[in-house]
Design an enzyme around this catalytic site. Structure first.
Site, PDB file in Angstrom:
ATOM      1  N   ASN A   1       0.518   5.405   0.963  1.00 22.72           N
ATOM      2  CA  ASN A   1      -0.322   6.432   1.566  1.00 22.72           C
ATOM      3  C   ASN A   1       0.324   7.800   1.385  1.00 22.72           C
ATOM      4  O   ASN A   1       1.532   7.905   1.200  1.00 22.72           O
ATOM      5  CB  ASN A   1      -0.500   6.174   3.066  1.00 22.72           C
ATOM      6  CG  ASN A   1      -1.142   4.847   3.349  1.00 22.72           C
ATOM      7  OD1 ASN A   1      -1.982   4.377   2.605  1.00 22.72           O
ATOM      8  ND2 ASN A   1      -0.735   4.220   4.434  1.00 22.72           N
TER       9      ASN A   1
ATOM     10  N   TYR B   1       4.254   7.526   1.863  1.00 24.66           N
ATOM     11  CA  TYR B   1       4.916   6.372   2.453  1.00 24.66           C
ATOM     12  C   TYR B   1       4.324   5.059   1.971  1.00 24.66           C
ATOM     13  O   TYR B   1       3.133   4.940   1.749  1.00 24.66           O
ATOM     14  CB  TYR B   1       4.952   6.438   3.980  1.00 24.66           C
ATOM     15  CG  TYR B   1       3.647   6.696   4.681  1.00 24.66           C
ATOM     16  CD1 TYR B   1       2.953   5.662   5.291  1.00 24.66           C
ATOM     17  CD2 TYR B   1       3.133   7.982   4.769  1.00 24.66           C
ATOM     18  CE1 TYR B   1       1.766   5.896   5.962  1.00 24.66           C
ATOM     19  CE2 TYR B   1       1.951   8.234   5.441  1.00 24.66           C
ATOM     20  CZ  TYR B   1       1.267   7.186   6.031  1.00 24.66           C
ATOM     21  OH  TYR B   1       0.091   7.417   6.683  1.00 24.66           O
TER      22      TYR B   1
ATOM     23  N   ASP C   1      -4.897  11.516  18.374  1.00 22.22           N
ATOM     24  CA  ASP C   1      -3.488  11.563  18.764  1.00 22.22           C
ATOM     25  C   ASP C   1      -3.297  12.208  20.133  1.00 22.22           C
ATOM     26  O   ASP C   1      -2.390  11.824  20.872  1.00 22.22           O
ATOM     27  CB  ASP C   1      -2.659  12.288  17.702  1.00 22.22           C
ATOM     28  CG  ASP C   1      -2.473  11.444  16.444  1.00 22.22           C
ATOM     29  OD1 ASP C   1      -2.761  10.233  16.480  1.00 22.22           O
ATOM     30  OD2 ASP C   1      -2.038  11.999  15.420  1.00 22.22           O
TER      31      ASP C   1
ATOM     32  N   HIS D   1       5.656   5.589  14.974  1.00 20.34           N
ATOM     33  CA  HIS D   1       6.109   6.579  13.999  1.00 20.34           C
ATOM     34  C   HIS D   1       5.259   7.842  14.110  1.00 20.34           C
ATOM     35  O   HIS D   1       4.053   7.774  14.309  1.00 20.34           O
ATOM     36  CB  HIS D   1       5.985   5.996  12.580  1.00 20.34           C
ATOM     37  CG  HIS D   1       6.252   6.999  11.523  1.00 20.34           C
ATOM     38  ND1 HIS D   1       5.239   7.572  10.772  1.00 20.34           N
ATOM     39  CD2 HIS D   1       7.401   7.566  11.110  1.00 20.34           C
ATOM     40  CE1 HIS D   1       5.778   8.431   9.931  1.00 20.34           C
ATOM     41  NE2 HIS D   1       7.080   8.450  10.114  1.00 20.34           N
TER      42      HIS D   1
ATOM     43  N   GLN E   1       0.847  -1.186   0.000  1.00 17.03           N
ATOM     44  CA  GLN E   1       0.000   0.000   0.000  1.00 17.03           C
ATOM     45  C   GLN E   1       0.881   1.234   0.000  1.00 17.03           C
ATOM     46  O   GLN E   1       1.983   1.216   0.535  1.00 17.03           O
ATOM     47  CB  GLN E   1      -0.853  -0.044   1.272  1.00 17.03           C
ATOM     48  CG  GLN E   1      -1.863   1.026   1.447  1.00 17.03           C
ATOM     49  CD  GLN E   1      -2.725   0.719   2.672  1.00 17.03           C
ATOM     50  OE1 GLN E   1      -3.354  -0.320   2.750  1.00 17.03           O
ATOM     51  NE2 GLN E   1      -2.719   1.612   3.628  1.00 17.03           N
TER      52      GLN E   1
ATOM     53  N   HIS F   1       2.064   6.572  15.887  1.00 18.11           N
ATOM     54  CA  HIS F   1       1.208   5.462  15.499  1.00 18.11           C
ATOM     55  C   HIS F   1       2.000   4.173  15.326  1.00 18.11           C
ATOM     56  O   HIS F   1       3.151   4.191  14.930  1.00 18.11           O
ATOM     57  CB  HIS F   1       0.519   5.763  14.165  1.00 18.11           C
ATOM     58  CG  HIS F   1      -0.278   7.015  14.166  1.00 18.11           C
ATOM     59  ND1 HIS F   1      -0.406   7.795  13.050  1.00 18.11           N
ATOM     60  CD2 HIS F   1      -0.989   7.635  15.139  1.00 18.11           C
ATOM     61  CE1 HIS F   1      -1.170   8.846  13.325  1.00 18.11           C
ATOM     62  NE2 HIS F   1      -1.525   8.762  14.593  1.00 18.11           N
TER      63      HIS F   1
END
Length: 187
Positions: A48, A132, A168, A119, A46, A62
């Site tokens: 993003n 990323y 967060d 991260h 994937q 995260h």
């Protein structure tokens, strides 16, 4: 690609090797063969991207718990970020230690974030984009996070955090029993 080992085992800063001419440049940003040569056994599934309008936007810290853990390859495509990784592997000699990297659209550096790490990044400029690659699909039930201002982590962010999601802001502190899900090194 030039790999620079981080002081946190398994993490790398990666410099792109640009081939320039009058038109600009060309650079390889990901090569599985080169990753494997550096002991990184990963297949990305994937890609993003995030866009942050304002300087001071923080995204993270995260991680995803096993068996949905992720390896990420982070790159800033516009603007500037300070990228932070935290080792969450309980049996690692660098458990709960962090490292910080400046990624810019101009320096073309990347960070390889291994599975077992949290991260985050803080934007140091307006209109910042981060792209990323990720090795696993997002799994909401495996999601975890830590507070960016956790005193146990002692991260010295270079600029004030001015924008942060409610999620967060609500992650637990390490001392409140955050569940990492990682026991060993290299999980």
């Amino acid at each position: 690609m030039k790999f620079h080992a981080s002081r946190l085992p398994g993490a790398f800063s990666i410099e792109l090797e640009a081939r320039s001419d009058q038109r600009g440049f060309f650079a390889r940003t990901m090569c599985l063969d080169e990753l494997h040569q550096h002991g990184v056994d990963v297949s990305f599934i994937q890609q993003n991207m995030s866009y942050s309008a304002s300087k001071g936007t923080l995204r993270g810290l995260h991680y995803q718990k096993p068996p949905a853990g992720e390896t990420k390859l982070i790159r800033c495509t516009a603007g500037v970020v300070v990228d932070v990784i935290v080792d969450l592997r309980r049996n690692s000699p660098t458990f709960l230690q962090h490292e910080m990297f400046e990624l810019t659209a101009d320096n073309h550096r990347q960070v390889l974030v291994p599975e077992g790490f949290a991260h985050a990044f803080l934007t140091l400029a307006d209109n910042t984009e981060v792209s990323y690659l990720v090795s696993a699909a997002y799994t909401p039930s495996a999601e975890g996070g830590l507070r960016y201002d956790d005193p146990r982590l002692a991260i010295q962010w270079p600029d004030p955090v001015t924008s942060l999601s409610e999620k967060d802001a609500g992650w637990p502190l390490v001392e409140e029993g955050a569940d990492f899900g990682y026991d060993g090194v290299g999980e």
